[in-house]
Scaffold this motif. Structure first.
Motif, PDB file in Angstrom:
ATOM      1  N   GLY A 138       0.797  -1.225   0.000  1.00 37.69           N
ATOM      2  CA  GLY A 138       0.000   0.000   0.000  1.00 37.69           C
ATOM      3  C   GLY A 138       0.827   1.271   0.000  1.00 37.69           C
ATOM      4  N   LEU A 139       2.152   1.139   0.028  1.00 38.12           N
ATOM      5  CA  LEU A 139       3.013   2.319   0.051  1.00 38.12           C
ATOM      6  C   LEU A 139       3.334   2.799  -1.356  1.00 38.12           C
ATOM      7  N   PRO A 140       3.524   4.095  -1.554  1.00 43.47           N
ATOM      8  CA  PRO A 140       3.775   4.665  -2.874  1.00 43.47           C
ATOM      9  C   PRO A 140       5.001   4.064  -3.567  1.00 43.47           C
ATOM     10  N   GLY A 141       4.833   3.686  -4.817  1.00 44.21           N
ATOM     11  CA  GLY A 141       5.946   3.207  -5.628  1.00 44.21           C
ATOM     12  C   GLY A 141       6.273   1.738  -5.495  1.00 44.21           C
ATOM     13  N   VAL A 142       5.621   1.034  -4.553  1.00 49.41           N
ATOM     14  CA  VAL A 142       5.924  -0.383  -4.337  1.00 49.41           C
ATOM     15  C   VAL A 142       5.090  -1.242  -5.286  1.00 49.41           C
TER      16      VAL A 142
END
Length: 233
Positions: free
Chosen positions: A151-155
């Motif tokens: 859910g983290l940006p860029g993952v």
């Protein structure tokens, strides 16, 4: 149809949105002959599961002491079907280790997965029993931590394994790959993930890698991730 590798609920929802036909996920166990089917297009509220045991298959959970658990309780999955194996050839110890016996003496196959069976009979997977992390006496399911990382940006992809710890017995370590064009700041991602995790779940380290190691049928090879940690240590 999809089988042999984890299928994220969000991806199932995306496929249902884009695909004009139906979507069927198959979860099975060769030794136990067990088959579960999720007809996702008919059960959009069950996308977090792998469906129900199909004709002739039975599945439930047991606790660490081998006691049968009621629906909804997390434990090790055991199952059986008409095509369950009689045992591993010339390996009675391995057969015994993989067996669970009911009070009437009937044998069931330990499936090697941690999960739960809900009140409707749908089976939810939480990870492989050998992948469960025991840290400071607490059971940690990698899938919960992986969900936070995803859910983290860029993952793009995430995986969590347990590694030996002098203080805790085991401690969780994460791996992530970046989406196309993304530059991952692992320190920032680690901090963001741990803010969302419970105190007993927090990751002790996070590594960015170019590609997740997988088998020829797409299964994530966590053994290779453990080797990466050992090499870095």
């Amino acid at each position: 149809y999809c089988t042999s590798a984890p299928f994220a609920p969000a991806l199932k929802a995306d496929v249902l949105k884009r695909w004009p036909g139906g979507l069927v996920e198959i979860y099975s166990m060769t030794e136990g002959g067990v088959v579960c089917l999720l007809q996702a297009h008919e059960h959009p509220d069950k996308l977090h599961t792998v469906g129900i045991p199909w004709k002739g298959s039975e599945v439930f959970t047991i606790d660490e002491a081998g006691n049968r658990l009621p629906p909804g309780e997390v434990g090790e999955l055991v199952g059986r079907s008409a095509t369950m194996m009689s045992g591993y050839q010339n390996q009675p110890d391995k057969t015994r280790e993989a067996s669970w016996f009911d009070t009437d003496g009937s044998r069931w196959q330990r499936m090697g997965d941690i999960g739960r069976v809900d009140a409707d009979g749908f089976v939810e997977l939480l990870g492989r029993s050998k992948d469960m992390i025991i840290s400071g006496g607490f059971n940690i399911y990698p899938v919960d931590l992986e969900g936070v990382l995803l859910g983290l940006p860029g993952v793009e992809e995430a995986a969590v394994i347990g590694v030996p710890s002098d203080r805790w017995g085991e401690t969780p370590v994460g791996f992530v790959t970046g989406a196309k064009g993304a530059v991952l700041d692992t320190d920032a991602l680690l901090s963001a993930a741990n803010e969302q995790l419970g105190k007993t779940q927090r990751l002790s380290a996070l590594y960015a890698i170019e590609e997740m190691p997988r088998s020829h049928i797409g299964k994530l090879l966590k053994t290779e991730l453990r080797e990466l940690v050992e090499a870095r240590a």
